[in-house]
Design an enzyme around this catalytic site. Sequence first.
Site, short mmCIF file in Angstrom:
data_model
loop_
_atom_site.label_atom_id
_atom_site.label_comp_id
_atom_site.label_asym_id
_atom_site.label_seq_id
_atom_site.Cartn_x
_atom_site.Cartn_y
_atom_site.Cartn_z
N LYS A 182 0.90 -1.40 0.03
CA LYS A 182 0.04 -0.06 0.11
C LYS A 182 1.11 1.28 -0.04
CE LYS A 182 -1.77 2.97 2.21
NZ LYS A 182 -1.60 4.39 1.66
N CYS A 291 13.61 10.56 7.06
CA CYS A 291 13.57 10.21 8.68
C CYS A 291 14.91 10.09 9.36
CB CYS A 291 13.27 8.56 8.43
SG CYS A 291 14.19 7.35 7.64
P1 NAD Z 1 2.32 8.65 7.97
O1 NAD Z 1 2.43 7.65 8.72
O2 NAD Z 1 1.28 9.64 7.91
O3 NAD Z 1 2.04 7.68 6.30
C1 NAD Z 1 2.63 6.45 6.15
C2 NAD Z 1 1.99 5.43 5.48
O4 NAD Z 1 0.83 5.11 6.41
C3 NAD Z 1 1.19 5.97 4.21
O5 NAD Z 1 1.14 4.91 2.95
C4 NAD Z 1 -0.30 6.44 4.77
O6 NAD Z 1 -1.17 6.04 3.81
C5 NAD Z 1 -0.26 5.13 5.62
N1 NAD Z 1 -1.45 5.33 6.73
C6 NAD Z 1 -1.75 6.50 7.15
N2 NAD Z 1 -2.61 6.41 8.09
C7 NAD Z 1 -2.91 5.03 8.16
C8 NAD Z 1 -3.76 4.22 9.05
N3 NAD Z 1 -4.61 4.76 10.05
N4 NAD Z 1 -3.52 3.11 9.09
C9 NAD Z 1 -2.56 2.25 8.39
N5 NAD Z 1 -2.09 3.18 7.26
C10 NAD Z 1 -2.06 4.35 7.36
O7 NAD Z 1 3.75 9.20 7.58
P2 NAD Z 1 4.31 10.10 6.43
O8 NAD Z 1 3.88 11.45 6.62
O9 NAD Z 1 3.93 9.43 4.94
O10 NAD Z 1 5.78 9.77 6.29
C11 NAD Z 1 6.47 10.76 7.13
C12 NAD Z 1 6.84 9.81 8.54
O11 NAD Z 1 7.64 8.70 7.88
C13 NAD Z 1 8.15 10.61 9.13
O12 NAD Z 1 7.74 10.50 10.48
C14 NAD Z 1 9.40 9.83 8.82
O13 NAD Z 1 10.27 10.08 9.77
C15 NAD Z 1 9.15 8.50 8.71
N6 NAD Z 1 9.85 7.64 7.85
C16 NAD Z 1 10.63 7.02 8.25
C17 NAD Z 1 11.42 6.09 7.92
C18 NAD Z 1 12.53 5.11 8.41
O14 NAD Z 1 12.92 4.15 7.74
N7 NAD Z 1 12.49 5.03 9.67
C19 NAD Z 1 11.82 6.20 6.28
C20 NAD Z 1 10.78 7.27 5.82
C21 NAD Z 1 10.11 7.95 6.48
#
Ligand code: NAD
Length: 486
Positions: A182, A291
Site C-alpha cells: 500500500k 527519517c
Molecule cells: P504517515 O504515517 O502519515 O503515512 C505512512 C503510510 O501510512 C502511508 O502509506 C499512509 O497512507 C499510511 N497510513 C496513514 N494512516 C494510516 C492508518 N490509520 N492505518 C494504516 N496506514 C495508514 O507518514 P508520512 O507522513 O507519509 O511519512 C513521514 C513519516 O515517516 C516521518 O515521521 C518519517 O520520519 C517517517 N519515515 C521513517 C523512515 C524510517 O525508515 N525510519 C523512512 C521514511 C519515513
Amino acid sequence: MTQDLLRQTLWFDPAELLIGGHWRPCDRHLPVENPSTGQIIGQIARADAATVDEAVTAARTALAGDWGRLGAAERGRILARIGRIVSDRAEALAVLESLDVGKPLAQARADALALARYMEFYAGAADKVMGHTIPYQHGYTAYTLHEPHGVTAHIVPWNYPMQIIGRSVGAALAMGNAAVLKPAEEASLTALAFARIAVEAGLPAGALNVIPGLGEEAGAALAAHPGVNHISFTGSVGVGIRIQSAAARNVVPVTLELGGKSPQLVFADADLDRALPFLVNAGVQNAGQTCSASARILVERSRHAEVVERMAARYSRLRVGPALADLDLGPLISARQKALVEGYMALAGDLSVAATGTIEADAPPGGHYVAPRLLADVRPDHRLAQEEIFGPAQVIIPFDDEDEAVAIANGTDYGLVAAVWSENGARQLRLARALRAGQVYLNNYGAGGGVELPFGGTGKSGHGREKGFEALYGFSTLKTIAAWHG
Ligand code: NAD
C-alpha cells in the site's frame, strides 16, 4: 508541460491497481499532485477494504501456487531481472518520482538506482539464508529452517518510495513471502511502475499486489486484515502505534520504521573540512523530509561559533526550486506539510537564525516551497530541538564535554541514527556504544545509504531491522525440526 512530460514518461495507466497478476481499473480515484506546481497531473486508484481483502486473498493463492513452489535460487533470478529492468529505466523512474514527490532529479535518480541495487542484493541473498544443525541428545537430529511468514503487508510513506519498497518488498520476496503493497496516497507512481517491471520480469501472479489508497481506509484495512502474517510499516509515530495495535489484535509481528531527530556530535578535534558538507546535506537532503535527517548539530563550545559561521555560509548558497530544475532542494510534498513546517519555523521566535537558503524567483507560485533555515544556540529542551519537523530546518546546540554531549544526543524520544566527528579513536568507540541509535556513523553521516547495512530504530524511532542480510531474518520465521531416529 509537466503533464506532457508525465505522458511521455508513463508507459502504463497509473489509475489501475495490481491484484493476482491482473491490472484492474478502480471505481474510485485519488488525484496526483505535482508538488513543484500544485497542479493535478493525473489520478491513481483509491482501494477500499474490499479491494484489500481481494489482494490478501490473491497473495494467499500465490503462496499455494507457482510462487510458493519456486526454489530460492529461482526467486533470486526473478529479483535480479527486476533489478536490471529498474536500472535500465532509472531515468524514467526518476522523472516520475520528481513529478510525484517534488524530489530534485539527481536525488530521485539515486533512489531509482538504490531500488535496482536492493533487487540485486536480495537476488544474491535469496538462496543463502541458512539454518543450523543443533547438537542434541543421542538418537535425534535437530535443525532449523527459515520459512516465509506468508502474506506480508508493506505500508510505505511518500518521502523515499523507491528505496523503501526496495528494502522491504525486496527482502520479503527473496524469502518467499507474497506481498501486498500500500503506497502512500501522495506518492504511488513509482510503486506502480515497480510492479509493472516486476510482472514484466516474470514475477508469478499474486506474489506482489499493489493497492494505492488512503491510509485510514486501505492502510487501516490492510493492517487489520486477519489474513496478513507480517506488517512492515514505515511512517509516522502516530500511525505506527495504530499499526502495532492492529497487529497485536491478530498477534502478528510488525516492523516499525518511524521518525527521528538524529544528532551529529562535533568535537573540538573534528576534521571540519570533511564534516561540513555532511553536516548540512544531512539536514536538507530531500528538503529535510528524511527519517534519518540530521536535525540536531551538537558542537563543542570552543568551535561553536566557527561551525555556525561555516554552516551558515553553505546555507546562504542553498537554492530551492522545481524538482526538474534539480537544485539543492525541491518543494515539500504538500500544502499540508508546508503548513506544518512553517508552524515549526514560527516557533523560532527570538532564536538566532544563522542563515536561510533562497527560493528561486521564478519558482511556480503554487509549489510548496520552504526556504531552509539554520538556527544557532538552541536549548536542547526547546520543541525545535525535540520534535521531528520533517522539513529543512536544523538546530545547532553547544556542549561543554563528552558526557553532556551524550546526554543531549540521547535526550529525545527518538533513536534512529547518530554521528560522531572526532579524531580521537577511544572517544569514537566509547560514543559508538553510548549513543542510543540503530546506526552510528564515525566521521561520516549516512555511509552512502548502503543497502547492505541493517537499519532501524530504538525508542520511538521504531523496532525491527530492514536493509542488509538482517532483513531476511525479519521477513522469515524460524522453525526447529527435531527428528528421532534412534
Ligand atoms: P504517515 O504515517 O502519515 O503515512 C505512512 C503510510 O501510512 C502511508 O502509506 C499512509 O497512507 C499510511 N497510513 C496513514 N494512516 C494510516 C492508518 N490509520 N492505518 C494504516 N496506514 C495508514 O507518514 P508520512 O507522513 O507519509 O511519512 C513521514 C513519516 O515517516 C516521518 O515521521 C518519517 O520520519 C517517517 N519515515 C521513517 C523512515 C524510517 O525508515 N525510519 C523512512 C521514511 C519515513
